[in-house]
Write an enzyme that holds these catalytic residues in place. Sequence first.
Site, mmCIF file in Angstrom:
data_model
loop_
_atom_site.group_PDB
_atom_site.id
_atom_site.type_symbol
_atom_site.label_atom_id
_atom_site.label_comp_id
_atom_site.label_asym_id
_atom_site.label_seq_id
_atom_site.Cartn_x
_atom_site.Cartn_y
_atom_site.Cartn_z
ATOM 1 N N CYS A 196 -24.002 14.447 -0.202
ATOM 2 C CA CYS A 196 -22.777 14.336 -1.190
ATOM 3 C C CYS A 196 -23.088 15.507 -2.257
ATOM 4 O O CYS A 196 -23.105 16.727 -1.587
ATOM 5 C CB CYS A 196 -22.530 13.200 -1.955
ATOM 6 S SG CYS A 196 -20.762 12.918 -2.527
ATOM 7 N N HIS A 209 -22.573 8.689 1.555
ATOM 8 C CA HIS A 209 -23.704 8.057 1.011
ATOM 9 C C HIS A 209 -24.190 7.259 1.699
ATOM 10 O O HIS A 209 -23.874 5.719 1.712
ATOM 11 C CB HIS A 209 -23.242 7.285 -0.539
ATOM 12 C CG HIS A 209 -23.000 8.488 -1.339
ATOM 13 N ND1 HIS A 209 -23.789 9.074 -2.333
ATOM 14 C CD2 HIS A 209 -21.493 9.046 -1.760
ATOM 15 C CE1 HIS A 209 -23.149 9.696 -3.120
ATOM 16 N NE2 HIS A 209 -21.678 9.847 -2.727
ATOM 17 N N GLU A 233 -27.068 5.788 1.557
ATOM 18 C CA GLU A 233 -28.082 5.171 0.823
ATOM 19 C C GLU A 233 -27.345 3.937 0.168
ATOM 20 O O GLU A 233 -28.236 3.031 -0.248
ATOM 21 C CB GLU A 233 -28.908 5.983 -0.176
ATOM 22 C CG GLU A 233 -27.953 6.183 -1.292
ATOM 23 C CD GLU A 233 -26.972 7.358 -1.188
ATOM 24 O OE1 GLU A 233 -26.789 7.869 0.148
ATOM 25 O OE2 GLU A 233 -26.224 7.879 -2.246
#
Length: 198
Positions: free
Chosen positions: A84, A179, A181
């Site tokens: 990002c 994302h 994560e």
Amino acid sequence: MKIGVIAIQGNIEEHIHALNQAMKKEQIDGTVIPVKHRGIIPKCDGIVIPGGESTTLCRLMKKEGIDTEIKNAAQKNRPIFATCAGLIAIAKKGGKEAEQTKQELLGIIDLEVERNAFGRQRESFETEVRINFLETPYNAIFIRAPKITRVGKDVETIATLNNNIIAAKQKNTIALSFHPELTNDTRIHQHYIKLIKK
Ligand code: GLN
């Protein structure tokens, strides 16, 4: 294996957690180190640049002298994984928004980006995407995500969404608009770890 996570802003803990999980799954011994200051990156086998706000991220990386260290690491072909705002930070060129804010990008991956290309915070969404190195779709979370508007000739497009490029790879550098994560699916982090191991 030593992996440095740029710990200036964004989903730092989440990346550290995902990397630890991924190392466990790949049965690789290693440590993940939060990087706030210069001097750590040269000792790392890989570097992760989380999302957040790319203007702040770029400014603070420069202030800390981390920007030069990342550029040097990229030159040495150290695997770099950016998500990002991290993707924006390492791009060669930002779009209109980056120009307006006079963002100084690291330019280590030959691509051009457009910030907030999928809308603002309220328009955050998640959707399944196909990533070329994964066998089954990946549930990707987009938060004020950038899109990639141009890729250089040495850059491989690894995922698209409605004809927008959302992930790319150049040599050992992987950059994603979304994302990974923020989910429990660590397949992309595992892929990155295997890249470091090679
Ligand atoms: N919109 C942010 C930027 O342009 C990136 C958002 C994010 O990292 N989630 O810097």
